[in-house]
Design an enzyme around this catalytic site. Sequence first.
Site, PDB file in Angstrom:
ATOM      1  N   SER A   1     -30.548 -19.315  -1.587  1.00 17.77           N
ATOM      2  CA  SER A   1     -31.325 -19.842  -2.712  1.00 17.77           C
ATOM      3  C   SER A   1     -30.773 -21.211  -3.068  1.00 17.77           C
ATOM      4  CB  SER A   1     -31.188 -18.922  -3.934  1.00 17.77           C
ATOM      5  OG  SER A   1     -31.712 -19.556  -5.091  1.00 17.77           O
ATOM      6  N   TYR A  33     -26.042 -13.609  -9.914  1.00 14.20           N
ATOM      7  CA  TYR A  33     -26.967 -13.866  -8.800  1.00 14.20           C
ATOM      8  C   TYR A  33     -26.570 -15.125  -8.028  1.00 14.20           C
ATOM      9  CZ  TYR A  33     -31.383 -15.148  -6.497  1.00 14.20           C
ATOM     10  OH  TYR A  33     -32.336 -15.511  -5.583  1.00 14.20           O
TER      11      TYR A  33
HETATM   12  P1  NAD Z   1     -39.430  -9.739  -3.972  1.00 19.35           P
HETATM   13  O1  NAD Z   1     -39.230  -8.948  -5.203  1.00 19.35           O
HETATM   14  O2  NAD Z   1     -40.784  -9.807  -3.407  1.00 19.35           O
HETATM   15  O3  NAD Z   1     -38.454  -9.259  -2.825  1.00 19.35           O
HETATM   16  C1  NAD Z   1     -37.193  -8.718  -3.069  1.00 19.35           C
HETATM   17  C2  NAD Z   1     -37.134  -7.416  -2.310  1.00 19.35           C
HETATM   18  O4  NAD Z   1     -35.796  -6.936  -2.321  1.00 19.35           O
HETATM   19  C3  NAD Z   1     -37.965  -6.312  -2.926  1.00 19.35           C
HETATM   20  O5  NAD Z   1     -39.273  -6.316  -2.439  1.00 19.35           O
HETATM   21  C4  NAD Z   1     -37.212  -5.069  -2.510  1.00 19.35           C
HETATM   22  O6  NAD Z   1     -37.864  -4.441  -1.425  1.00 19.35           O
HETATM   23  C5  NAD Z   1     -35.873  -5.576  -2.037  1.00 19.35           C
HETATM   24  N1  NAD Z   1     -34.774  -4.864  -2.690  1.00 19.35           N
HETATM   25  C6  NAD Z   1     -34.182  -5.131  -3.870  1.00 19.35           C
HETATM   26  N2  NAD Z   1     -33.216  -4.237  -4.120  1.00 19.35           N
HETATM   27  C7  NAD Z   1     -33.201  -3.389  -3.067  1.00 19.35           C
HETATM   28  C8  NAD Z   1     -32.430  -2.257  -2.726  1.00 19.35           C
HETATM   29  N3  NAD Z   1     -31.443  -1.825  -3.532  1.00 19.35           N
HETATM   30  N4  NAD Z   1     -32.698  -1.597  -1.571  1.00 19.35           N
HETATM   31  C9  NAD Z   1     -33.683  -2.035  -0.740  1.00 19.35           C
HETATM   32  N5  NAD Z   1     -34.437  -3.113  -1.016  1.00 19.35           N
HETATM   33  C10 NAD Z   1     -34.196  -3.781  -2.157  1.00 19.35           C
HETATM   34  O7  NAD Z   1     -38.894 -11.204  -4.315  1.00 19.35           O
HETATM   35  P2  NAD Z   1     -38.553 -12.463  -3.404  1.00 19.35           P
HETATM   36  O8  NAD Z   1     -38.448 -13.585  -4.367  1.00 19.35           O
HETATM   37  O9  NAD Z   1     -39.456 -12.563  -2.263  1.00 19.35           O
HETATM   38  O10 NAD Z   1     -37.079 -12.150  -2.910  1.00 19.35           O
HETATM   39  C11 NAD Z   1     -36.694 -12.228  -1.564  1.00 19.35           C
HETATM   40  C12 NAD Z   1     -35.410 -13.019  -1.460  1.00 19.35           C
HETATM   41  O11 NAD Z   1     -35.663 -14.358  -1.842  1.00 19.35           O
HETATM   42  C13 NAD Z   1     -34.281 -12.527  -2.346  1.00 19.35           C
HETATM   43  O12 NAD Z   1     -33.063 -12.542  -1.627  1.00 19.35           O
HETATM   44  C14 NAD Z   1     -34.235 -13.576  -3.431  1.00 19.35           C
HETATM   45  O13 NAD Z   1     -32.952 -13.685  -4.007  1.00 19.35           O
HETATM   46  C15 NAD Z   1     -34.613 -14.800  -2.650  1.00 19.35           C
HETATM   47  N6  NAD Z   1     -35.058 -15.942  -3.436  1.00 19.35           N
HETATM   48  C16 NAD Z   1     -36.159 -15.859  -4.201  1.00 19.35           C
HETATM   49  C17 NAD Z   1     -36.548 -16.965  -4.938  1.00 19.35           C
HETATM   50  C18 NAD Z   1     -37.772 -16.919  -5.816  1.00 19.35           C
HETATM   51  O14 NAD Z   1     -37.967 -17.847  -6.613  1.00 19.35           O
HETATM   52  N7  NAD Z   1     -38.610 -15.910  -5.741  1.00 19.35           N
HETATM   53  C19 NAD Z   1     -35.809 -18.147  -4.892  1.00 19.35           C
HETATM   54  C20 NAD Z   1     -34.682 -18.194  -4.084  1.00 19.35           C
HETATM   55  C21 NAD Z   1     -34.317 -17.090  -3.361  1.00 19.35           C
END
Ligand code: NAD
Length: 345
Positions: free
Chosen positions: A237, A250
């Site tokens: 991130s 985080y």
């Molecule tokens: P999202 O909620 O769609 O995806 C996160 C996924 O993590 C969930 O769908 C879930 O299946 C999984 N998860 C969480 N806890 C879990 C557990 N204990 N066991 C199994 N699965 C679990 O959201 P996203 O934003 O697509 O997140 C994906 C990645 O992107 C993450 O690592 C997040 O930190 C990173 N990210 C997101 C953003 C943003 O702005 N959305 C920015 C930077 C990084």
Amino acid sequence: MSDDAKTPRTTRRKVLGKLGSGMAAALTAPLLTPSVLAQQAAAQPAQAAPPLSVKRNPLTEYPRPPFPKQQQPWPGLASKMVPLPDHGETSYRGSGRLLGRKALVTGGDSGIGRAAAIAFAREGADVAINYLPAEESDAREVITLIRASGRKGVALPGDIRSEAFCIKLVADAVRELGGLDILVNNAGKQQQQPSLIDITTEQFDATFKTNVYAMFWITKAALPHLTAGAAIINTASEQAYDPSANLVDYAQTKACIVSFTKSMAKQLAPRGIRVNAVAPGPIWTPLQVTGGQAPDKIPTFGAQTPMGRAGQPVELAPAYVTLASQESSYATGQVYGVNGGNEQP
Ligand code: NAD
Ligand code: MG
């Protein structure tokens, strides 16, 4: 006339809008559940969007703030977000860049992981996705889309905070796919807290277990199965470099992910295995509307970026495909930012 006015892009929302008028609406509107939408998108995976060669304006191609106020209980569902995130259901076109590869994507039910899973399948890969049991309905849509691309889609629900489950996850993926070439450690937990005082040990533990320990456990279990040409991609991130005041736990995990990526790239280079990370900026996903952001920040989510809008998951897909593909054969230990212009080192 602006670029986007000249060359309007047909997104899933616009497909929906068209379906919502005239005869189509009369016939189908009551049945437009998220799974029906996924099936419709799956039935026509590459026909709804204009060719990539058509120049479009990235400022207006996707929704801009304000977003409607909304909250869901964690972990949330993409199908309940307004507007629906765009994971490339109707727009991502493959060109055989990952033909025959076998990929495991954690958090593949929604958001960035879903966009990667759809893109991998359209590029010719068989894909296993992991997610939490509460996300089964989102996951089913993804499996439908993978299979509609003519590829194998494997659903492997379970909680990656458990080492035993992580070991089983990799074993199941290898067995079902017949091997493993691409590992995407993408699942993540983000719960904002205004003060360090508000971060319980339970939250700190859950954030680290999900974002750091699981990446360690899953990668460790995967290593014996990976051979030269394999690729590991970790979702970091921009928080790794520019941590927010309210994301202390985080942001630390995301810095860990960058460091892990660089160490492992050095460790695995002699085996011909590449390890890279993607560092997204603000992306419109369930993570944000389930406690990832303060609820009053949702309407302006992404507005502070130079592009003035949040990214959509589909806009991350090319980074994952590129890093997984043989074309990136000399790229390892790198962090690929996709963030609307926010600064990174
Ligand atoms: P999202 O909620 O769609 O995806 C996160 C996924 O993590 C969930 O769908 C879930 O299946 C999984 N998860 C969480 N806890 C879990 C557990 N204990 N066991 C199994 N699965 C679990 O959201 P996203 O934003 O697509 O997140 C994906 C990645 O992107 C993450 O690592 C997040 O930190 C990173 N990210 C997101 C953003 C943003 O702005 N959305 C920015 C930077 C990084
Ligand atoms: Mg999800």
